[in-house]
Design a protein around this motif. Sequence first.
Motif, short mmCIF file in Angstrom:
data_model
loop_
_atom_site.label_atom_id
_atom_site.label_comp_id
_atom_site.label_asym_id
_atom_site.label_seq_id
_atom_site.Cartn_x
_atom_site.Cartn_y
_atom_site.Cartn_z
N ILE A 1 0.84 -1.20 0.00
CA ILE A 1 0.00 0.00 0.00
C ILE A 1 0.87 1.25 0.00
CG2 ILE A 1 -1.70 1.29 1.36
CD1 ILE A 1 -2.74 -1.43 2.29
N LEU B 1 2.08 1.73 -3.40
CA LEU B 1 0.99 2.16 -4.27
C LEU B 1 0.73 3.65 -4.10
CD1 LEU B 1 -1.28 1.06 -6.19
CD2 LEU B 1 -2.73 1.00 -4.16
N ASP C 1 -1.32 7.13 -6.20
CA ASP C 1 -2.72 6.72 -6.30
C ASP C 1 -3.33 6.77 -4.89
OD1 ASP C 1 -5.13 5.77 -7.05
OD2 ASP C 1 -4.39 3.88 -7.90
N ALA D 1 -6.41 7.42 -3.98
CA ALA D 1 -7.76 6.85 -3.85
C ALA D 1 -7.67 5.37 -3.48
CB ALA D 1 -8.52 7.04 -5.14
N LYS D 2 -6.83 4.62 -4.17
CA LYS D 2 -6.67 3.21 -3.84
C LYS D 2 -6.00 3.05 -2.48
CE LYS D 2 -6.42 1.10 -8.41
NZ LYS D 2 -5.56 0.38 -9.35
N ARG E 1 -6.25 4.99 0.05
CA ARG E 1 -7.23 5.27 1.09
C ARG E 1 -8.10 4.04 1.35
NH1 ARG E 1 -11.22 9.24 -1.00
NH2 ARG E 1 -11.97 7.37 -2.00
N TRP E 2 -8.57 3.40 0.30
CA TRP E 2 -9.44 2.22 0.48
C TRP E 2 -8.69 1.06 1.12
CZ3 TRP E 2 -14.21 2.91 0.90
CH2 TRP E 2 -14.86 3.91 0.18
N PHE E 3 -7.45 0.88 0.73
CA PHE E 3 -6.68 -0.20 1.33
C PHE E 3 -6.38 0.09 2.81
CE2 PHE E 3 -5.40 -1.26 -3.12
CZ PHE E 3 -6.00 -2.50 -3.13
#
Length: 72
Positions: A6, A9, A15, A17-18, A20-22
């Motif tokens: 993460i 990433l 990135d 947005a990704k 944050r979700w992870f």
Amino acid sequence: MLATDIFKLVIGQQDFAKGRWFAIILLVPVAVTYVVDGWVHKRQSALLSARSVPYVPRPSRATTGRWPPIAG
């Protein structure tokens, strides 16, 4: 996916947005574990404090009465 993946990433690919979700996905098991641990700790302390009583043996006339003549 690990926390290092993460980090790569988010930092490497920018990135957010990704990332944050992870991060949220990783925080859910931590929050559940924290709540369960608090619940178990409260339950264990309640069981120990409410029911634990120091053992005090009562003297028995059958055994206590016999020993003084033997010892004396």
